[in-house]
Scaffold this motif. Sequence first.
Motif, PDB file in Angstrom:
ATOM      1  N   LYS A  38       0.933  -1.294  -0.038  1.00 23.34           N
ATOM      2  CA  LYS A  38       0.039   0.124   0.121  1.00 23.34           C
ATOM      3  C   LYS A  38       0.840   1.085   0.077  1.00 23.34           C
ATOM      4  O   LYS A  38       1.462   1.565   0.984  1.00 23.34           O
ATOM      5  N   SER A  39       0.938   1.716  -1.091  1.00 21.56           N
ATOM      6  CA  SER A  39       1.819   3.063  -1.218  1.00 21.56           C
ATOM      7  C   SER A  39       1.212   4.205  -1.733  1.00 21.56           C
ATOM      8  O   SER A  39       0.032   4.030  -1.823  1.00 21.56           O
ATOM      9  N   PRO A  40       1.947   5.367  -1.540  1.00 24.94           N
ATOM     10  CA  PRO A  40       1.042   6.731  -1.986  1.00 24.94           C
ATOM     11  C   PRO A  40       0.496   6.614  -3.356  1.00 24.94           C
ATOM     12  O   PRO A  40      -0.392   7.317  -3.666  1.00 24.94           O
ATOM     13  N   LEU A  41       0.935   5.818  -4.322  1.00 24.71           N
ATOM     14  CA  LEU A  41       0.498   5.574  -5.690  1.00 24.71           C
ATOM     15  C   LEU A  41      -0.583   4.615  -5.620  1.00 24.71           C
ATOM     16  O   LEU A  41      -0.937   4.158  -6.882  1.00 24.71           O
ATOM     17  N   GLY A  42      -0.994   4.407  -4.634  1.00 27.90           N
ATOM     18  CA  GLY A  42      -2.147   3.085  -4.664  1.00 27.90           C
ATOM     19  C   GLY A  42      -1.605   1.765  -4.278  1.00 27.90           C
ATOM     20  O   GLY A  42      -0.428   1.624  -3.982  1.00 27.90           O
ATOM     21  N   GLU A  43      -2.392   0.689  -4.310  1.00 27.20           N
ATOM     22  CA  GLU A  43      -2.132  -0.609  -3.997  1.00 27.20           C
ATOM     23  C   GLU A  43      -1.309  -1.265  -5.128  1.00 27.20           C
ATOM     24  O   GLU A  43      -1.565  -1.319  -6.394  1.00 27.20           O
ATOM     25  N   GLN A  44      -0.093  -1.586  -5.020  1.00 27.87           N
ATOM     26  CA  GLN A  44       1.049  -2.058  -5.709  1.00 27.87           C
ATOM     27  C   GLN A  44       0.848  -3.609  -5.765  1.00 27.87           C
ATOM     28  O   GLN A  44       1.472  -4.040  -4.858  1.00 27.87           O
ATOM     29  N   LYS A  45       0.379  -4.269  -6.861  1.00 33.85           N
ATOM     30  CA  LYS A  45       0.505  -5.928  -6.728  1.00 33.85           C
ATOM     31  C   LYS A  45       1.792  -6.277  -7.343  1.00 33.85           C
ATOM     32  O   LYS A  45       2.392  -5.883  -8.292  1.00 33.85           O
ATOM     33  N   SER A  46       2.348  -7.369  -6.626  1.00 30.11           N
ATOM     34  CA  SER A  46       3.541  -7.927  -7.258  1.00 30.11           C
ATOM     35  C   SER A  46       3.584  -9.409  -6.896  1.00 30.11           C
ATOM     36  O   SER A  46       2.797  -9.808  -6.040  1.00 30.11           O
ATOM     37  N   VAL A  47       4.613  -9.992  -7.386  1.00 26.23           N
ATOM     38  CA  VAL A  47       4.952 -11.559  -7.066  1.00 26.23           C
ATOM     39  C   VAL A  47       6.400 -11.375  -6.574  1.00 26.23           C
ATOM     40  O   VAL A  47       7.289 -10.940  -7.264  1.00 26.23           O
ATOM     41  N   PHE A  48       6.461 -11.792  -5.141  1.00 25.96           N
ATOM     42  CA  PHE A  48       7.714 -11.740  -4.365  1.00 25.96           C
ATOM     43  C   PHE A  48       8.265 -13.139  -4.552  1.00 25.96           C
ATOM     44  O   PHE A  48       7.604 -14.189  -4.106  1.00 25.96           O
ATOM     45  N   THR A  49       9.696 -13.415  -4.821  1.00 20.21           N
ATOM     46  CA  THR A  49      10.104 -14.936  -5.047  1.00 20.21           C
ATOM     47  C   THR A  49      11.332 -14.700  -4.085  1.00 20.21           C
ATOM     48  O   THR A  49      11.937 -13.869  -3.877  1.00 20.21           O
ATOM     49  N   VAL A  50      11.253 -15.863  -3.270  1.00 27.37           N
ATOM     50  CA  VAL A  50      12.305 -16.153  -2.195  1.00 27.37           C
ATOM     51  C   VAL A  50      12.804 -17.526  -2.485  1.00 27.37           C
ATOM     52  O   VAL A  50      12.220 -18.532  -2.374  1.00 27.37           O
TER      53      VAL A  50
END
Length: 100
Positions: A13-25
């Motif tokens: 949740k950033s000032p530019l709105g919700e940023q969707k991503s796929v985080f790989t570990v």
Amino acid sequence: MAGVDGEWDCITKSPLGEQKSVFTVKSDGGSFTGSNVGAQGALDVIDGKVDGNKLTWKMEMKVPMPMTLDCQATIDGDTLTGTVGAGAFGAFPMTGTRKA
């Protein structure tokens, strides 16, 4: 350490709105490698560290402006909760669920 490994569907949740991503570990002892891929492109994990179920790492953002992001997350089963620190802009909450 393998309990933190995998792909995570995340929302920051950033000032530019919700940023969707796929985080790989992918952990290797006390460290991990991976990436966070979203609409703004792919950011590689830098200096990823694993301490039990806690992760800390950095990412070099280029868009919309160059900045080093300081990140941390805790893994609890198939749930990820953490923050993405953006320097003077503050820290933004990040949540995720493990992809099946």
